[in-house]
Design a protein around this motif. Structure first.
Motif, PDB file in Angstrom:
ATOM      1  N   GLU A 149       0.796  -1.284   0.168  1.00  0.00           N
ATOM      2  CA  GLU A 149      -0.078   0.140  -0.105  1.00  0.00           C
ATOM      3  C   GLU A 149       1.047   1.157   0.021  1.00  0.00           C
ATOM      4  OE1 GLU A 149      -3.514   2.153   2.758  1.00  0.00           O
ATOM      5  OE2 GLU A 149      -2.617   0.171   3.164  1.00  0.00           O
ATOM      6  N   MET A 150       0.437   2.408  -0.596  1.00  0.00           N
ATOM      7  CA  MET A 150       1.160   3.445  -0.759  1.00  0.00           C
ATOM      8  C   MET A 150       1.453   4.114   0.457  1.00  0.00           C
ATOM      9  SD  MET A 150      -1.245   6.308  -2.659  1.00  0.00           S
ATOM     10  CE  MET A 150      -1.995   5.131  -3.785  1.00  0.00           C
ATOM     11  N   SER A 151       2.593   4.994   0.816  1.00  0.00           N
ATOM     12  CA  SER A 151       2.672   5.602   2.026  1.00  0.00           C
ATOM     13  C   SER A 151       2.013   7.040   2.089  1.00  0.00           C
ATOM     14  CB  SER A 151       4.225   5.586   2.263  1.00  0.00           C
ATOM     15  OG  SER A 151       4.491   6.856   1.431  1.00  0.00           O
ATOM     16  N   ALA A 152       2.045   7.387   3.439  1.00  0.00           N
ATOM     17  CA  ALA A 152       1.405   8.707   3.689  1.00  0.00           C
ATOM     18  C   ALA A 152       2.047   9.783   2.777  1.00  0.00           C
ATOM     19  CB  ALA A 152       1.550   9.179   5.176  1.00  0.00           C
ATOM     20  N   TYR A 153       3.323   9.829   2.654  1.00  0.00           N
ATOM     21  CA  TYR A 153       4.185  10.555   1.757  1.00  0.00           C
ATOM     22  C   TYR A 153       3.770  10.586   0.369  1.00  0.00           C
ATOM     23  CZ  TYR A 153       7.943  12.992  -0.392  1.00  0.00           C
ATOM     24  OH  TYR A 153       8.687  13.953  -1.286  1.00  0.00           O
ATOM     25  N   GLU A 154       3.490   9.228  -0.268  1.00  0.00           N
ATOM     26  CA  GLU A 154       3.282   9.028  -1.583  1.00  0.00           C
ATOM     27  C   GLU A 154       1.972   9.606  -1.930  1.00  0.00           C
ATOM     28  OE1 GLU A 154       6.222   6.727  -3.609  1.00  0.00           O
ATOM     29  OE2 GLU A 154       4.598   7.990  -4.406  1.00  0.00           O
ATOM     30  N   LYS A 155       0.960   9.516  -0.950  1.00  0.00           N
ATOM     31  CA  LYS A 155      -0.457   9.972  -0.973  1.00  0.00           C
ATOM     32  C   LYS A 155      -0.643  11.463  -1.111  1.00  0.00           C
ATOM     33  CE  LYS A 155      -2.812   6.128   1.281  1.00  0.00           C
ATOM     34  NZ  LYS A 155      -3.479   5.651   2.620  1.00  0.00           N
ATOM     35  N   MET A 156       0.283  12.169  -0.132  1.00  0.00           N
ATOM     36  CA  MET A 156       0.664  13.458   0.081  1.00  0.00           C
ATOM     37  C   MET A 156       1.011  14.122  -1.393  1.00  0.00           C
ATOM     38  SD  MET A 156       2.922  16.008   2.426  1.00  0.00           S
ATOM     39  CE  MET A 156       4.448  15.686   1.532  1.00  0.00           C
ATOM     40  N   CYS A 157       2.179  13.464  -1.908  1.00  0.00           N
ATOM     41  CA  CYS A 157       2.551  13.717  -3.171  1.00  0.00           C
ATOM     42  C   CYS A 157       1.721  13.532  -4.529  1.00  0.00           C
ATOM     43  CB  CYS A 157       3.790  12.984  -3.568  1.00  0.00           C
ATOM     44  SG  CYS A 157       5.239  13.301  -2.688  1.00  0.00           S
ATOM     45  N   ARG A 158       0.876  12.671  -4.154  1.00  0.00           N
ATOM     46  CA  ARG A 158      -0.416  12.284  -5.548  1.00  0.00           C
ATOM     47  C   ARG A 158      -1.591  13.278  -5.124  1.00  0.00           C
ATOM     48  NH1 ARG A 158      -0.300   7.763  -8.407  1.00  0.00           N
ATOM     49  NH2 ARG A 158      -2.416   7.490  -8.133  1.00  0.00           N
ATOM     50  N   LYS A 159      -1.539  14.235  -3.930  1.00  0.00           N
ATOM     51  CA  LYS A 159      -2.779  14.948  -3.536  1.00  0.00           C
ATOM     52  C   LYS A 159      -4.007  14.225  -3.466  1.00  0.00           C
ATOM     53  CE  LYS A 159      -0.467  18.514  -6.719  1.00  0.00           C
ATOM     54  NZ  LYS A 159       0.611  17.782  -6.558  1.00  0.00           N
ATOM     55  N   GLU A 160      -3.730  12.997  -2.803  1.00  0.00           N
ATOM     56  CA  GLU A 160      -4.724  12.259  -2.263  1.00  0.00           C
ATOM     57  C   GLU A 160      -4.725  12.536  -0.609  1.00  0.00           C
ATOM     58  OE1 GLU A 160      -4.437   8.296  -3.241  1.00  0.00           O
ATOM     59  OE2 GLU A 160      -4.226   8.492  -5.286  1.00  0.00           O
ATOM     60  N   LEU A 161      -5.883  12.095  -0.084  1.00  0.00           N
ATOM     61  CA  LEU A 161      -6.148  12.272   1.370  1.00  0.00           C
ATOM     62  C   LEU A 161      -5.089  11.366   1.942  1.00  0.00           C
ATOM     63  CD1 LEU A 161      -9.914  11.843   1.827  1.00  0.00           C
ATOM     64  CD2 LEU A 161      -8.716  13.915   2.320  1.00  0.00           C
ATOM     65  N   PHE A 162      -4.366  12.196   3.179  1.00  0.00           N
ATOM     66  CA  PHE A 162      -3.449  11.400   3.806  1.00  0.00           C
ATOM     67  C   PHE A 162      -3.357  11.692   5.118  1.00  0.00           C
ATOM     68  CE2 PHE A 162      -1.604  15.356   2.887  1.00  0.00           C
ATOM     69  CZ  PHE A 162      -0.736  15.696   4.109  1.00  0.00           C
TER      70      PHE A 162
END
Length: 350
Positions: free
Chosen positions: A166-179
């Motif tokens: 599963e993607m990390s919180a940092y990756e979610k942040m970079c993708r502009k997804e909820l994190f």
């Protein structure tokens, strides 16, 4: 499409493995980061050319993330073995991750942090920018498709047990997804940001050279003649990108969960807030503390007056003047003066 270059011993097996991963568009085996041009296999095998057998991986980041690819990569290598994978020995079989986008570095660093936490042994995987890459001879490409019984140092069970993390919180942040901003790694990054900010805000504005060095440590990009007056505040720093000849007056707040791009010859008055962050409308999600980034783009020759607020997702085109105290809730075209709450066009500029 994005690209990463991975070295994990003999490239035949590495290619077969990554070709099985959803989101990988194409792969090419070749020779990376040596000191001679246009090497052939014999040059590399001799261990004299300095090249490493490497796989070029083109992938769709809408399907798979770099962090997930790197997790898969660590599943098939021995990260503690220097210049050897399986029966293959020599510097041409060293492990390495070679990038062409400097924004990938933090993702690579996070992966290393998580992998290193699993063992007291030191990881010896090489990480550096890609210097050169030469595709290998045609007979090497997709070798194990042509010869399924050919040599491979990767156990066959690995091909049957590919698991995408599963993607990390940092990756979610970079993708502009909820994190979740309370993630431990993100907290550690903010701790470092706060350390630099504390030093910056306690360094006299007259000490320009020292302050400029701190700017370079703090921000994602620093152009020439950047002048930011203390006190200055931001969330992360590494998501702020300055071009040349930018002036930022005192007590500005840049919330850079998303990226903030500042163009050439931009003037920003005191106590300006630029907010590249947003929160969900759903009450339950807000209660969980989730947020997401929303980039702000300030183009060349923009002047933002004091106490103005620039909201998430805004683009100000070239030569926009923002009157003091304005609240900017939408993007504006070039060559206009805007003002008010919400900001509207006051006049068109020549």
């Amino acid at each position: 499409m994005k690209t990463i270059y991975l070295a994990g011993g003999c490239f035949w097996g590495v290619q077969k493995y990554f070709d099985l991963i959803p989101g990988v568009i194409s792969t090419t085996v070749g020779y990376a980061n040596g000191h001679i041009k246009n090497p052939v296999y014999e040059d590399v095998r001799s261990q004299k050319s300095g090249h490493v057998e490497t796989l070029k991986v083109d992938y769709d980041e809408n399907i798979i993330l770099l962090s997930q690819l790197l997790d898969a990569y660590f599943e098939i290598i021995d990260p503690f073995s220097l210049n050897r994978q399986g029966n293959d020995i020599g510097s041409s079989y060293r492990t390495g991750i070679y990038y062409t986008d400097k924004n990938d570095v933090r993702i690579i660093q996070e992966t290393f942090r998580l992998q290193q936490a699993k063992s007291a042994q030191k990881i010896v995987v090489e990480v550096c920018p890609l210097d050169s890459f030469y595709p290998a001879e045609e007979y090497h490409q997709k070798y194990l498709e042509k010869d399924p019984d050919g040599y491979c140092h990767i156990p066959k069970i690995k091909y049957e047990q590919i698991h995408i993390q599963e993607m990390s919180a940092y990756e979610k942040m970079c993708r502009k997804e909820l994190f979740d901003p309370s993630d431990a790694y993100l907290r550690s990054l903010r701790k470092n940001t706060n350390r630099i900010l504390n030093e910056l805000n306690h360094t006299d504005n007259s000490l320009k050279e020292k302050r400029y060095e701190l700017f370079k440590e703090l921000f994602g990009r620093v152009g020439k003649n950047l002048n930011i007056k203390s006190n200055f505040h931001c969330d992360n720093g590494y998501n702020i990108y300055f071009k040349d000849d930018v002036f930022v007056n005192v007590e500005c707040v840049f919330c850079d969960v998303g990226r903030i791009y500042i163009g050439n010859n931009v003037l920003i008055g005191p106590q300006v807030g630029i907010y590249a962050v947003n929160h969900p409308l759903d009450m339950e999600l807000r209660r969980q503390g989730l947020e997401y980034g929303d980039d702000v783009i300030i183009k060349d020759n923009v002047w933002i007056g004091g106490h103005a607020t620039i909201n998430p997702g805004i683009t100000l085109e070239e030569n926009v003047i923002v009157a003091s105290g304005s609240v900017v809730t939408k993007s504006f075209e070039s060559n206009v003066m805007i003002g008010g709450n919400p900001a509207r066009i006051i006049k068109h500029l020549k």
